[in-house]
Design an enzyme around this catalytic site. Sequence first.
Site, PDB file in Angstrom:
ATOM      1  N   ASN A   1       0.848  -1.197   0.000  1.00 29.89           N
ATOM      2  CA  ASN A   1       0.000   0.000   0.000  1.00 29.89           C
ATOM      3  C   ASN A   1       0.881   1.243   0.000  1.00 29.89           C
ATOM      4  OD1 ASN A   1      -2.718  -0.919  -0.091  1.00 29.89           O
ATOM      5  ND2 ASN A   1      -2.515  -1.640   2.027  1.00 29.89           N
TER       6      ASN A   1
ATOM      7  N   HIS B   1       4.331   5.426  -2.989  1.00 26.63           N
ATOM      8  CA  HIS B   1       5.542   5.716  -3.786  1.00 26.63           C
ATOM      9  C   HIS B   1       5.922   4.503  -4.628  1.00 26.63           C
ATOM     10  CE1 HIS B   1       6.484   9.486  -1.732  1.00 26.63           C
ATOM     11  NE2 HIS B   1       6.134   8.885  -0.619  1.00 26.63           N
ATOM     12  N   LYS B   2       5.901   3.326  -3.991  1.00 30.41           N
ATOM     13  CA  LYS B   2       6.231   2.097  -4.734  1.00 30.41           C
ATOM     14  C   LYS B   2       5.216   1.866  -5.848  1.00 30.41           C
ATOM     15  CE  LYS B   2       8.489  -0.779  -1.203  1.00 30.41           C
ATOM     16  NZ  LYS B   2       8.444  -2.117  -0.577  1.00 30.41           N
TER      17      LYS B   2
ATOM     18  N   ASP C   1      10.633  -6.872  -1.778  1.00 31.98           N
ATOM     19  CA  ASP C   1      11.245  -6.536  -0.495  1.00 31.98           C
ATOM     20  C   ASP C   1      12.594  -5.915  -0.806  1.00 31.98           C
ATOM     21  OD1 ASP C   1      10.744  -6.453   2.281  1.00 31.98           O
ATOM     22  OD2 ASP C   1      12.354  -7.905   2.582  1.00 31.98           O
TER      23      ASP C   1
ATOM     24  N   GLY D   1      11.717   6.845   2.128  1.00 32.80           N
ATOM     25  CA  GLY D   1      12.699   6.010   2.841  1.00 32.80           C
ATOM     26  C   GLY D   1      14.063   6.671   2.917  1.00 32.80           C
ATOM     27  N   TYR D   2      15.087   5.913   2.524  1.00 34.52           N
ATOM     28  CA  TYR D   2      16.472   6.382   2.634  1.00 34.52           C
ATOM     29  C   TYR D   2      16.910   7.243   1.445  1.00 34.52           C
ATOM     30  CZ  TYR D   2      16.946   2.740   6.266  1.00 34.52           C
ATOM     31  OH  TYR D   2      16.808   1.974   7.392  1.00 34.52           O
TER      32      TYR D   2
ATOM     33  N   HIS E   1      17.225   0.127  -7.997  1.00 30.20           N
ATOM     34  CA  HIS E   1      17.051  -1.287  -7.650  1.00 30.20           C
ATOM     35  C   HIS E   1      15.656  -1.795  -8.068  1.00 30.20           C
ATOM     36  CE1 HIS E   1      16.013   1.702  -4.742  1.00 30.20           C
ATOM     37  NE2 HIS E   1      15.221   0.877  -4.084  1.00 30.20           N
TER      38      HIS E   1
HETATM   39  P1  IMP Z   1      10.320  -2.564   2.232  1.00 34.12           P
HETATM   40  O1  IMP Z   1      10.735  -3.189   0.959  1.00 34.12           O
HETATM   41  O2  IMP Z   1       9.054  -1.785   2.059  1.00 34.12           O
HETATM   42  O3  IMP Z   1      10.256  -3.550   3.369  1.00 34.12           O
HETATM   43  O4  IMP Z   1      11.408  -1.470   2.568  1.00 34.12           O
HETATM   44  C1  IMP Z   1      12.423  -1.641   3.534  1.00 34.12           C
HETATM   45  C2  IMP Z   1      12.996  -0.298   3.911  1.00 34.12           C
HETATM   46  O5  IMP Z   1      13.721   0.239   2.823  1.00 34.12           O
HETATM   47  C3  IMP Z   1      11.962   0.757   4.316  1.00 34.12           C
HETATM   48  O6  IMP Z   1      12.536   1.534   5.339  1.00 34.12           O
HETATM   49  C4  IMP Z   1      11.790   1.577   3.071  1.00 34.12           C
HETATM   50  O7  IMP Z   1      11.439   2.920   3.360  1.00 34.12           O
HETATM   51  C5  IMP Z   1      13.187   1.496   2.463  1.00 34.12           C
HETATM   52  N1  IMP Z   1      13.092   1.552   1.010  1.00 34.12           N
HETATM   53  C6  IMP Z   1      12.489   0.648   0.183  1.00 34.12           C
HETATM   54  N2  IMP Z   1      12.604   1.048  -1.098  1.00 34.12           N
HETATM   55  C7  IMP Z   1      13.285   2.217  -1.070  1.00 34.12           C
HETATM   56  C8  IMP Z   1      13.682   3.130  -2.092  1.00 34.12           C
HETATM   57  O8  IMP Z   1      13.424   2.957  -3.294  1.00 34.12           O
HETATM   58  N3  IMP Z   1      14.358   4.218  -1.675  1.00 34.12           N
HETATM   59  C9  IMP Z   1      14.656   4.470  -0.368  1.00 34.12           C
HETATM   60  N4  IMP Z   1      14.286   3.657   0.621  1.00 34.12           N
HETATM   61  C10 IMP Z   1      13.598   2.530   0.269  1.00 34.12           C
END
Ligand code: IMP
Length: 193
Positions: A9, A12-13, A69, A150-151, A177
């Site tokens: 959900n 951004h993704k 992930d 995120g980062y 990625h």
């Molecule tokens: P998840 O894949 O949603 O579990 O993301 C794991 C962690 O990596 C979370 O803190 C996200 O905010 C961060 N993250 C996932 N994708 C990105 C990205 O494209 N850019 C920056 N942070 C990311």
Amino acid sequence: MKQLVFATNNSHKVDEVKNKLGGLFEIKTLSEVGCVEDIPETSDTLRGNAGQKSHYLYDRFHCDCFADDTGLEVEALNGAPGVYSARYAGPGKDSEANIDKLLSELEGKENRRARFRTVISLILDGEEYTFEGIVNGTILTERHGSHGFGYDPVFQPDGYNCSFAELSMEEKNKISHRGKAIEQLIRFLYVTK
Ligand code: IMP
């Protein structure tokens, strides 16, 4: 157009994925298919978590679907936060706190090399397929930019003089990625569909 459910959900993704896959499939999110529960992510690998999420969705909704992930793997921290990137600073999954912790762990360290790695698990007609995308870069000493999530504000991809958060979504998507993993998924879908 055929439907593909993306097990997230995170808006951004969803935007990043629709930007690449939108012409091929109608992308639905978890809330759009009525999946309101928090899907467990208890594996200690990205591959395991992606598979856990896609199988959870497939077992309940019997739909073609995929989950991703992502982990940020920092050389000087022996690959941390890696699969624990979301909860690096605690269970609240607070991105600002995660960045603060990362910057403080890297204080005084010369090696700031890092990479983002995304694993996608796709379930199509009941069969699972996996794809991976990696982008290498460095961790900046302070935040730059306001795009993304995120980062992104502290990650500078190789070959660029700015952070992911200073790029437009389209620019990030070309080299990121997740963008690379989605491109593999698209190539696979073109071959099999
Ligand atoms: P998840 O894949 O949603 O579990 O993301 C794991 C962690 O990596 C979370 O803190 C996200 O905010 C961060 N993250 C996932 N994708 C990105 C990205 O494209 N850019 C920056 N942070 C990311």
